[in-house]
Design an enzyme around this catalytic site. Sequence first.
Site, PDB file in Angstrom:
ATOM      1  N   ASP A 289       1.109  -1.309  -0.100  1.00  0.00           N
ATOM      2  CA  ASP A 289       0.306  -0.340  -0.044  1.00  0.00           C
ATOM      3  C   ASP A 289       0.684   1.102   0.113  1.00  0.00           C
ATOM      4  OD1 ASP A 289      -1.942   1.428  -0.055  1.00  0.00           O
ATOM      5  OD2 ASP A 289      -3.105   0.603   1.773  1.00  0.00           O
TER       6      ASP A 289
HETATM    7  C1  BGC Z   1      -4.209   2.794  -0.398  1.00  0.00           C
HETATM    8  C2  BGC Z   1      -5.357   2.325  -0.597  1.00  0.00           C
HETATM    9  C3  BGC Z   1      -5.152   2.728  -2.112  1.00  0.00           C
HETATM   10  C4  BGC Z   1      -3.927   4.254  -1.973  1.00  0.00           C
HETATM   11  C5  BGC Z   1      -3.157   3.980  -3.685  1.00  0.00           C
HETATM   12  C6  BGC Z   1      -3.830   3.603  -0.078  1.00  0.00           C
HETATM   13  O1  BGC Z   1      -3.514   4.866   0.525  1.00  0.00           O
HETATM   14  O2  BGC Z   1      -5.139   2.093   1.879  1.00  0.00           O
HETATM   15  O3  BGC Z   1      -6.486   1.211  -0.507  1.00  0.00           O
HETATM   16  O4  BGC Z   1      -4.993   2.232  -3.497  1.00  0.00           O
HETATM   17  O5  BGC Z   1      -3.859   4.264  -1.445  1.00  0.00           O
HETATM   18  O6  BGC Z   1      -4.769   5.187  -3.381  1.00  0.00           O
END
Ligand code: BGC
Length: 762
Positions: A289
């Site tokens: 993530d």
């Molecule tokens: C989130 C993810 C997301 C990623 C990219 C993160 O803050 O937890 O779900 O895909 O950002 O935007």
Amino acid sequence: MEKAFRTVAVAGLVLACATAISAEPPAGPPSEAQVAARVEALLAKMTLEEKVGQLTQIAGVAFFPGSPKPEEALRKGGAGSVLWLNDIKQFNALQRIAVEESRLKIPVLYGLDVIHGYRTIFPVPLAMAASWDPSVHERAAAVAAKEARAAGIHWTFAPMLDIARDARWGRIVEGAGEDPYLGAAMAAAQVRGFQGPYLGAPDHVLACAKHFAAYGAAEGGRDYDPVYVPEGRLRNVYFPPFEAAVKAGVGSFMSAYMDLNDVPVAGNRWMLTDVLRGEWAFKGFVVSDAMGVGNLTTQGFARDRKDAALRSLSAGLDMEMASGAFPEHLAALVAEGKLTTAAIDTAVKRILAVKVRLGLFEKPYADETRAAQVVGAPEHRTEARLAAQRSLVLLRNENATLPLSKALKSVAVIGPLADSKEATEGSWTVFGHVPAAVTVLEGIRAKLPGATVSYSPGPEIRRLVPSFFDDLVPGAKKPEQPPAEAEAAFQKAVETARGADVVVAVMGELANMSGEAASRASLDLPGRQEELLKAVVALGKPVVLVLVNGRPLSVNWAAGHVNAILEAWEPGSEGGSAVADALFGDVNPGGKLPVGFPRSGAHAPLYYARDLSHQPEGSPMYRSRYWDGETTPLYPFGYGLSYTRFSYANLKLEAPQLKRGQKLAVSVEVTNTGAVAGDEVVQLYVHQRAGSDSRPRRELKGFQRVGLKPGETRTVTLSLGPEELGYWSTSQHNWVQDTEAFDVWAGSDSTAALHADLTVVP
Ligand code: BGC
């Protein structure tokens, strides 16, 4: 948002790429051997730095201080993927650098969060789960994929498969709710929809099963907080949607942010390698993530960023999202002998294989002309309206208040969400998206051209603590409404209601009140909404509450006082039309709750599939576990009414006994006993009475949504077998199917009463 993203644009690189579209990729997927041969040939030419580049995903915008400029990184082969860009011209311009100016001409993979639609916005995933119709979710994902791919996006960070049993957690809106069986069905449907018949199918994108796993079990419902979940519960509750995604062929996984049982997932070898690859034979790649690798230091796990890079790659993480520890340290770790080149190669091969399968080498550019035709196409709005109709849940309908008559002369529409395009589309639309939903007010006005439809929003609502994400959206940050203005708005809404025959109150949560970093302690209607509802009900007119929200809400007072409640969730581009369809009887709501509604945030986590207490259910002691109120949910899992009624009869098992390992048909008759056609979701629950471990009091093990005409009876046949009756046993530390007695119920929600006995025998 779009503007902010453009400020980092690649100056002077906006090229007319539509003319440079390469040949169509070959129809049908390449064989394993063909993919492997291309990947090996490429790998043989790569330097260590270029390999690390493929493992690096960078922000397409100056999101984090010090993040590299995409054009520079791509020119030297220093990035395999770019995220947070949403501009077809920029996509093509940067791609041109990757495929024409970098040494090995490896195309860049563009990733973005396309959660419930690209331009055409579908209901939020929690709402889609309320349809209990995987085929509608599959079609929604397919439309989202088609638009996103046309716009230049190759990879969506969706579906989110986190089971959520705590409605305080804001990201409950992004998933399928509390149940692993429903969650697994919705997971597979979304993977099929996003990816199509095979990875690389035209008009589709690479899906990403996230956030692996148990992110929804954050302690206290506080986003990002640690999770403590025993292995049995991981395997029986939190893993099934992820395993279903693997079986459906998902091409990528995202590791969850949080610390899981003291080992953060981005560095958790058991999760990323032993389970995911060893047990489930997942063949795609795993991305962290955002900042998830760097955060291993914040979590008190890794010593420093170098240690974080070492531990996450060694655990089985292939691509790092945005934190930059891989490009900083992986090459040095190899030079120092702490990481092998083979370990790097394994990760690179997984990523290149996906790029080959997606056809990026043959077709790296997006076609602007085609994008203009596909994105927001009218037929997509039709799909969005259908999806919104199917996700509506009727929670209350005293004296058949609904459907309302189209002959009404005057309707008052009140509430802060009645005419909010942002709230109607809901949490997490793509970066740069301009809300364009039909609101509930607009939907009602379109339905009643000859009536007086008056509108008054009442006082504004807002988060008490602003969202970090509001900083990224121009205009999202608003000053607080002055108290005198709020009071005037309150009175005006009451007066508006006073002048009408029927009141439709549209209340719930703003889009930024659920989603990431949007946890709440209370599940009550925010602000003065309930106070306004009370004032309006006191007028003595019929009041219909339409809920627009991304999580269960403890609408206790409304549940006992308003005439009807329609749960619309955050219903998307055509949400207001769909709500009006239901309010005026053109559609009969048939959705069911994918998560129970607690009476208070203090009751969370509250879920139906809990183990039994040592007191018999229904005994006074059992009932008084809270002395200050009911412990039961306000509305149970699986619940939802209809404008018609259904009755159940003849629950039949093919045989009273079932041999372990074999399957058995379970059938039940459902009849529409009312006067109008309607949909019912037939639900099958089981309970194992004793066994290697104690088992939940009920678990969903089958469902089917059926449409029935008045008077029509349908026999619905579902099946029970080892998949439904087996489980991961804590005492045996293994998968078991016990030879024991079971209760089986069928009916219209998780309190279904129609019962049969089943025994599993050796
Ligand atoms: C989130 C993810 C997301 C990623 C990219 C993160 O803050 O937890 O779900 O895909 O950002 O935007």
